[in-house]
Design a protein around this motif. Sequence first.
Motif, PDB file in Angstrom:
ATOM      1  N   ARG A  99       0.839  -1.213   0.000  1.00  0.00           N
ATOM      2  CA  ARG A  99       0.000   0.000   0.000  1.00  0.00           C
ATOM      3  C   ARG A  99       0.872   1.260   0.000  1.00  0.00           C
ATOM      4  O   ARG A  99       1.771   1.340  -0.814  1.00  0.00           O
ATOM      5  N   ASN A 100       0.618   2.199   0.935  1.00  0.00           N
ATOM      6  CA  ASN A 100       1.438   3.413   0.881  1.00  0.00           C
ATOM      7  C   ASN A 100       2.694   3.329   1.751  1.00  0.00           C
ATOM      8  O   ASN A 100       3.295   4.342   2.071  1.00  0.00           O
ATOM      9  N   SER A 138      -4.337  11.578  10.670  1.00  0.00           N
ATOM     10  CA  SER A 138      -5.410  12.169   9.873  1.00  0.00           C
ATOM     11  C   SER A 138      -5.889  11.173   8.825  1.00  0.00           C
ATOM     12  O   SER A 138      -5.298  10.116   8.648  1.00  0.00           O
ATOM     13  N   ASN A 139      -6.901  11.551   8.106  1.00  0.00           N
ATOM     14  CA  ASN A 139      -7.436  10.684   7.054  1.00  0.00           C
ATOM     15  C   ASN A 139      -6.385  10.430   5.979  1.00  0.00           C
ATOM     16  O   ASN A 139      -5.574  11.300   5.674  1.00  0.00           O
ATOM     17  N   GLY A 140      -6.438   9.234   5.423  1.00  0.00           N
ATOM     18  CA  GLY A 140      -5.602   8.924   4.260  1.00  0.00           C
ATOM     19  C   GLY A 140      -4.107   8.822   4.520  1.00  0.00           C
ATOM     20  O   GLY A 140      -3.308   8.989   3.604  1.00  0.00           O
ATOM     21  N   GLN A 141      -3.692   8.528   5.757  1.00  0.00           N
ATOM     22  CA  GLN A 141      -2.256   8.490   6.066  1.00  0.00           C
ATOM     23  C   GLN A 141      -1.688   7.071   6.070  1.00  0.00           C
ATOM     24  O   GLN A 141      -0.476   6.882   5.916  1.00  0.00           O
ATOM     25  N   GLY A 142      -2.553   6.068   6.280  1.00  0.00           N
ATOM     26  CA  GLY A 142      -2.059   4.684   6.275  1.00  0.00           C
ATOM     27  C   GLY A 142      -2.430   3.886   7.517  1.00  0.00           C
ATOM     28  O   GLY A 142      -1.838   2.845   7.781  1.00  0.00           O
ATOM     29  N   LYS A 143      -3.421   4.328   8.262  1.00  0.00           N
ATOM     30  CA  LYS A 143      -3.829   3.606   9.481  1.00  0.00           C
ATOM     31  C   LYS A 143      -4.457   2.258   9.134  1.00  0.00           C
ATOM     32  O   LYS A 143      -4.049   1.209   9.625  1.00  0.00           O
ATOM     33  N   THR A 144      -5.446   2.309   8.252  1.00  0.00           N
ATOM     34  CA  THR A 144      -6.122   1.063   7.864  1.00  0.00           C
ATOM     35  C   THR A 144      -5.143   0.104   7.188  1.00  0.00           C
ATOM     36  O   THR A 144      -5.198  -1.106   7.397  1.00  0.00           O
ATOM     37  N   ASN A 145      -4.222   0.684   6.415  1.00  0.00           N
ATOM     38  CA  ASN A 145      -3.254  -0.164   5.702  1.00  0.00           C
ATOM     39  C   ASN A 145      -2.412  -1.021   6.651  1.00  0.00           C
ATOM     40  O   ASN A 145      -2.046  -2.148   6.312  1.00  0.00           O
ATOM     41  N   ARG A 199     -10.372  -6.327   2.378  1.00  0.00           N
ATOM     42  CA  ARG A 199     -10.899  -5.212   1.577  1.00  0.00           C
ATOM     43  C   ARG A 199     -10.965  -5.497   0.090  1.00  0.00           C
ATOM     44  O   ARG A 199     -11.846  -5.038  -0.600  1.00  0.00           O
ATOM     45  N   GLU A 223      -3.732  -4.929  -5.972  1.00  0.00           N
ATOM     46  CA  GLU A 223      -4.046  -3.589  -5.445  1.00  0.00           C
ATOM     47  C   GLU A 223      -3.254  -3.256  -4.186  1.00  0.00           C
ATOM     48  O   GLU A 223      -3.174  -2.106  -3.780  1.00  0.00           O
ATOM     49  N   ILE A 243      -0.076  -3.781  -3.743  1.00  0.00           N
ATOM     50  CA  ILE A 243       1.310  -3.396  -4.036  1.00  0.00           C
ATOM     51  C   ILE A 243       1.399  -1.874  -4.152  1.00  0.00           C
ATOM     52  O   ILE A 243       0.543  -1.246  -4.771  1.00  0.00           O
ATOM     53  N   LEU A 244       2.438  -1.320  -3.555  1.00  0.00           N
ATOM     54  CA  LEU A 244       2.680   0.122  -3.686  1.00  0.00           C
ATOM     55  C   LEU A 244       2.710   0.479  -5.164  1.00  0.00           C
ATOM     56  O   LEU A 244       3.351  -0.202  -5.959  1.00  0.00           O
ATOM     57  N   TRP A 245       1.998   1.544  -5.497  1.00  0.00           N
ATOM     58  CA  TRP A 245       1.905   1.921  -6.909  1.00  0.00           C
ATOM     59  C   TRP A 245       3.294   2.009  -7.551  1.00  0.00           C
ATOM     60  O   TRP A 245       4.228   2.514  -6.934  1.00  0.00           O
TER      61      TRP A 245
HETATM   62  N1  LIG Z   1      -1.454   0.302  -3.635  1.00  0.00           N
HETATM   63  C1  LIG Z   1      -1.265   1.514  -3.110  1.00  0.00           C
HETATM   64  N2  LIG Z   1      -0.113   2.184  -3.311  1.00  0.00           N
HETATM   65  C2  LIG Z   1       0.093   3.412  -2.769  1.00  0.00           C
HETATM   66  N3  LIG Z   1      -0.802   4.040  -1.990  1.00  0.00           N
HETATM   67  C3  LIG Z   1      -1.971   3.414  -1.756  1.00  0.00           C
HETATM   68  C4  LIG Z   1      -2.262   2.128  -2.276  1.00  0.00           C
HETATM   69  N4  LIG Z   1      -3.489   1.758  -1.878  1.00  0.00           N
HETATM   70  C5  LIG Z   1      -3.942   2.772  -1.112  1.00  0.00           C
HETATM   71  N5  LIG Z   1      -3.046   3.768  -1.035  1.00  0.00           N
HETATM   72  C6  LIG Z   1      -3.138   5.044  -0.287  1.00  0.00           C
HETATM   73  O1  LIG Z   1      -2.831   4.832   1.058  1.00  0.00           O
HETATM   74  C7  LIG Z   1      -3.324   5.937   1.791  1.00  0.00           C
HETATM   75  C8  LIG Z   1      -3.711   5.522   3.172  1.00  0.00           C
HETATM   76  O2  LIG Z   1      -4.813   4.663   3.159  1.00  0.00           O
HETATM   77  P1  LIG Z   1      -5.512   4.157   4.495  1.00  0.00           P
HETATM   78  O3  LIG Z   1      -6.768   3.526   4.086  1.00  0.00           O
HETATM   79  O4  LIG Z   1      -4.585   3.350   5.309  1.00  0.00           O
HETATM   80  O5  LIG Z   1      -5.780   5.545   5.237  1.00  0.00           O
HETATM   81  P2  LIG Z   1      -6.281   5.804   6.706  1.00  0.00           P
HETATM   82  O6  LIG Z   1      -5.163   6.410   7.471  1.00  0.00           O
HETATM   83  O7  LIG Z   1      -6.906   4.605   7.263  1.00  0.00           O
HETATM   84  O8  LIG Z   1      -7.366   6.940   6.446  1.00  0.00           O
HETATM   85  P3  LIG Z   1      -8.853   7.161   6.986  1.00  0.00           P
HETATM   86  O9  LIG Z   1      -8.714   7.890   8.281  1.00  0.00           O
HETATM   87  O10 LIG Z   1      -9.446   8.027   5.953  1.00  0.00           O
HETATM   88  O11 LIG Z   1      -9.512   5.841   7.112  1.00  0.00           O
HETATM   89  C9  LIG Z   1      -4.439   6.532   0.956  1.00  0.00           C
HETATM   90  O12 LIG Z   1      -4.068   7.831   0.575  1.00  0.00           O
HETATM   91  C10 LIG Z   1      -4.517   5.621  -0.245  1.00  0.00           C
HETATM   92  O13 LIG Z   1      -4.818   6.306  -1.430  1.00  0.00           O
END
Ligand SMILES: Nc1ncnc2c1ncn2[C@@H]1O[C@H](COP(=O)(O)OP(=O)(O)OP(=O)(O)O)[C@@H](O)[C@H]1O
Length: 375
Positions: A14-15, A33-40, A55, A61, A63-65
């Motif tokens: 992921r990220n 904050s949102n979108g930082q990588g917590k769920t990942n 998920r 999906e 793999i890091l882009w």
């Molecule tokens: N395969 C990938 N490669 C790179 N980045 C990715 C990949 N898949 C997801 N991401 C990015 O990882 C980031 C973090 O995702 P994640 O779901 O962990 O966020 P989060 O901290 O849980 O946010 P939220 O509070 O909104 O739930 C997102 O910006 C997402 O776009």
Amino acid sequence: MKMEIKNLSLLNFRNYEKQRVSFESGLNLLYGSNGQGKTNVLEAVYFLLTGKSYRVRQEKELILWDQKSFYLHATCSVLDRIISLESYYEPGKKVMKVNQIACKRLSDYVGIVNAVFFSPDDLSIIKKGPNERRRFLDLLISQIKPSHISLLNSYLRIIKQKNNLLKNEKNIFLLKSQLEIWNQQLIDIGSKIIINRAEFTERLNNHSQKIFKDIFSPNYNLSLNYFSLGKKDVSQALKVFPEILENKLLTEIERRTVIIGPHRDDLLIDLNGKPAKMFASQGQQRTMVLCLKLSEMEIIFNEKGDYPILLLDDVLSELDEYRRKFLINYIDNSARQTLITMTDLEKSLFKKGKAIYQIINGTIRRENNVSSFGK
Ligand SMILES: Nc1ncnc2c1ncn2[C@@H]1O[C@H](COP(=O)(O)OP(=O)(O)OP(=O)(O)O)[C@@H](O)[C@H]1O
Ligand SMILES: [Mg+2]
């Protein structure tokens, strides 16, 4: 030793480009904050323990882009052992290792270290269709009885073969005689699946009833029933399974598709005798899912003699104050390991002195050092 994840390394997952993090016994609080990588992070842990993402269906999906593969490693403890788990994935190749040895089948891997995952998406267990509920049940059973995975795989093969036959065999005489052979296998394997699911439904029901009264209200009754082959009485369903298949034979031939079997079964979730899906409020539904997850913890505890790792993704904001306190209390007072994610605002809800991590844009930063919190 407790069932715990000690540390986790992520490479191009992921990220996360390259990250290593150690976890503590008890509560581990991951905020950001949102979108930082917590769920990942939770997804990585879940993938390592179960060989699946909750998920996505397409592993690429994860793999890091712009990268070609990902790698995950964790050191875990379970009862008297330290176990190393590894996952490597590139499109077309997936390697899962336990203590450096590659596993041939998923069933060799799943259930060695157990986890229960709970996220707001799990509301779909109540809200959506029967397949979500079967999946929930099957995942739970697989963690405890890995043989259930093989049963499901065999069953899917049978359904596929039967469907192929129904679509392609034009000779009605041949078709009927071959369907009879497949139906016999369908009954053999299908019955075992039904029995497993019914047994676990009963266990879930026993725990959930009590937990729901504790979290929600003593006046409410949550009940779970496995609904098999169109019948609420599972032993009756099993008894008439061959008859049901025989009765549907002509309809199946007419429609050229399999129409009955445990792949159509459901887990009925009722609140005070009425389907929760239709009549329970949003908050009640959330509480029910929480209840199912806590029951899952208890079932795994009874089987394994230890609690699984609890992974909670962003669940606090979904609950009202009373339910939130209940959950926080449950986590705060238990010795079991919990990884919980939340946004910045919610972290003050917990007692001080836990392991706290801040997550910013694919990096995990430990906020307090090991000596500053109690175990
Ligand atoms: N395969 C990938 N490669 C790179 N980045 C990715 C990949 N898949 C997801 N991401 C990015 O990882 C980031 C973090 O995702 P994640 O779901 O962990 O966020 P989060 O901290 O849980 O946010 P939220 O509070 O909104 O739930 C997102 O910006 C997402 O776009
Ligand atoms: Mg998230």
